[in-house]
Design an enzyme around this catalytic site. Structure first.
Site, PDB file in Angstrom:
ATOM      1  N   GLY A 111      30.203  50.051  45.127  1.00  0.00           N
ATOM      2  CA  GLY A 111      29.209  49.167  45.745  1.00  0.00           C
ATOM      3  C   GLY A 111      28.822  47.998  44.851  1.00  0.00           C
ATOM      4  O   GLY A 111      27.807  47.354  45.074  1.00  0.00           O
ATOM      5  N   LEU A 112      29.652  47.723  43.823  1.00  0.00           N
ATOM      6  CA  LEU A 112      29.309  46.637  42.891  1.00  0.00           C
ATOM      7  C   LEU A 112      30.221  45.426  43.060  1.00  0.00           C
ATOM      8  O   LEU A 112      30.260  44.551  42.192  1.00  0.00           O
ATOM      9  CB  LEU A 112      29.354  47.145  41.445  1.00  0.00           C
ATOM     10  CG  LEU A 112      28.372  48.275  41.110  1.00  0.00           C
ATOM     11  CD1 LEU A 112      28.492  48.689  39.658  1.00  0.00           C
ATOM     12  CD2 LEU A 112      26.930  47.872  41.425  1.00  0.00           C
TER      13      LEU A 112
ATOM     14  N   ALA B 252      35.677  41.967  45.516  1.00  0.00           N
ATOM     15  CA  ALA B 252      35.346  40.545  45.658  1.00  0.00           C
ATOM     16  C   ALA B 252      35.490  39.833  44.314  1.00  0.00           C
ATOM     17  O   ALA B 252      36.013  38.711  44.246  1.00  0.00           O
ATOM     18  CB  ALA B 252      33.919  40.389  46.178  1.00  0.00           C
ATOM     19  N   ALA B 253      35.074  40.484  43.234  1.00  0.00           N
ATOM     20  CA  ALA B 253      35.133  39.823  41.922  1.00  0.00           C
ATOM     21  C   ALA B 253      36.576  39.622  41.462  1.00  0.00           C
ATOM     22  O   ALA B 253      36.917  38.544  40.952  1.00  0.00           O
ATOM     23  CB  ALA B 253      34.362  40.651  40.894  1.00  0.00           C
TER      24      ALA B 253
ATOM     25  N   ASP C  55      29.064  39.508  49.797  1.00  0.00           N
ATOM     26  CA  ASP C  55      29.689  39.831  48.501  1.00  0.00           C
ATOM     27  C   ASP C  55      30.478  38.642  47.961  1.00  0.00           C
ATOM     28  O   ASP C  55      30.316  38.236  46.807  1.00  0.00           O
ATOM     29  CB  ASP C  55      30.669  41.000  48.648  1.00  0.00           C
ATOM     30  CG  ASP C  55      29.991  42.344  48.698  1.00  0.00           C
ATOM     31  OD1 ASP C  55      28.796  42.390  49.001  1.00  0.00           O
ATOM     32  OD2 ASP C  55      30.673  43.351  48.430  1.00  0.00           O
TER      33      ASP C  55
END
Ligand code: PMV
Length: 317
Positions: A102-103, A107-108, A151
Site C-alpha cells: 500500500g506504499l 507507481a514509484a 498514486d
C-alpha cells in the site's frame, strides 16, 4: 557511456482511500524516505535489457509480456516519443519500497523509469510531472484494475495532493501543511493485493449501494475537513479525522485485526490519530504523532507486531 538516473518516492494515503475511486476527494503525500530508482544507460548490444533485482526481474524488453509493468512503461515512453525502435539500452531499476504494502511501489518504479527514459531519449517534455503521472497511470492499470489516479499523481508531483477523480480531468491540488506533520508508517508484514480489495469493495457497493455511497460520502467530507486542518496546522483535529476515517474503512471491511491492533497501540501510546493507509487488509497503517511522543509510539507499534515503524515528515514550504 551516457547514463540517466531518476528516482520517485513511495506514497501514503492520508485520507479517502477507496472512496476516491468513486469520485470523493482524498489526500496523499510522498514518502521521501522510501524510493525507487531507474538508471538508463547506453549499451553496445542491440536491444533493451531490464535488470530489476528487487522485483525479481532480469530480461530483454522483447521477452516482457503485456502484463509486465516495466516493459509496459518502456513501451509507453517509446510510443509517446514516436520511436519505431529504441536504441540499445541497459535499464537498471531498484526499489526500497515493499511490494504490495500500500506504499505505491508499482507507481514509484514506473514513474522513476518513465522519467529517466524520457530524459535519456532527450524528450524533457515527456519527463514533465503531468506526463510522468499520465504514463504511470497507464502502467498502474496492471496492478489496480481501476486506479483512481491518486498514486501516480503523488509520486510524479512529489508533493501532498488533494485529489478528486473526474472526467475528463482529475482535480489535482498540491498543498502545503501549516506546520510540520510527523507520521509513523507501520507495516503489518501482511501483503495485500490492491486489485482484489478494490474489487471486493466494488462488489459490496453493488450489493448495498445506499450504504456504501453513504460511507464514501462520509470519507469525502473527512478529506475536505482534513485538508483545512492540515493547512491550518491543526494536528489534533487532523488526528481525530484519521480515527474517524479508520472507522469508516472498518465498515467497508478493508481493515483487519492486525491493522486495528496497530492503530489501537499507537493511540494508547499517545498518537493524535491512526488509520490504515492504502487498500487495506494488510499493508501499512499510519499514526500522526507529536515529536515528543514519536519514540514512545514507535516502540508501541513495534511491540504490537509492526515489522517496522518508519517516521516521515511533511514540512511547510
Ligand atoms: O495502492 P494502494 O494499496 O495504496 O491503494 C490505492 C488506494 C485505493 O483508493 C484503495 C485505490 C485507488 O486506486 O485509489
Amino acid at each position: 557511456m551516457a547514463a540517466t538516473e531518476c528516482s520517485a518516492p513511495g506514497k501514503i494515503i492520508l485520507f479517502g482511500e477507496h472512496a476516491v475511486v468513486y469520485g470523493q476527494p482524498a489526500i496523499a503525500a510522498p514518502l521521501a524516505g522510501l524510493r525507487a530508482w531507474a538508471r538508463v544507460s547506453d549499451a553496445t548490444q542491440p536491444g533493451v535489457f531490464i535488470a530489476a533485482p528487487d522485483l525479481g526481474e532480469e530480461q530483454w524488453l522483447s521477452d516482457g509480456g503485456e502484463d509486465d509493468a516495466l516493459a509496459r512503461a518502456i513501451r509507453l515512453v517509446q510510443r509517446a516519443a514516436g520511436l519505431a525502435a529504441l536504441p540499445p539500452l541497459h535499464i537498471h531499476v531498484r526499489s526500497d519500497i515493499p511490494i504490495a504494502g500500500g506504499l505505491g511501489s508499482g507507481a514509484a518504479t514506473a514513474a522513476a523509469l518513465i522519467r529517466a527514459l524520457a530524459l535519456h531519449l532527450q524528450r524533457p517534455d515527456l519527463a514533465r510531472d503531468e506526463s510522468v503521472a499520465a504514463l504511470t497511470y497507464d502502467v498502474e492499470k496492471i496492478h489496480h484494475g481501476t486506479p483512481s489516479g491518486i498514486d501516480n499523481t503523488v509520486v510524479a508531483l512529489e508533493k501532498p495532493v488533494y485529489f478528486v477523480r473526474g472526467e475528463p480531468h482529475n482535480r489535482i491540488e498540491p498543498f502545503t501543511v501549516g506546520r510540520p506533520v510527523t507520521l509513523l508508517v507501520a507495516d503489518t508484514g501482511q501483503r495485500s493485493s490492491t486489485r482484489l480489495v478494490v474489487g471486493d469493495v466494488r462488489r459490496q457497493w453493488q450489493e448495498l449501494p445506499a450504504r456504501f455511497e453513504a460511507l464514501f460520502a462520509a470519507c469525502g467530507q473527512i478529506a475536505r475537513e482534513a485538508r483545512d486542518a492540515l493547512q491550518a496546522g491543526d494536528l489534533p483535529r487532523a488526528g481525530a479525522l484519521m480515527d474517524q476515517n479508520h472507522r469508516l474503512l472498518q465498515q467497508m471491511t478493508v481493515s483487519n485485526s492486525r491493522l486495528d491492533a496497530l492503530a489501537q497501540a499507537a493511540l494508547a501510546a499517545g498518537a493524535l490519530g491512526a488509520k490504515l493507509s492504502g487498500a487495506g487488509r494488510g499493508g501499512n497503517m499510519i499514526a500522526l504523532v507529536q515529536p515528543a511522543q514519536q519514540q514512545r509510539v514507535q516502540e508501541a507499534l513495534l511491540a504490537a507486531g509492526a515489522r517496522r515503524a518508519l517516521p516521515t515528515q511533511l514540512s511547510p514550504a
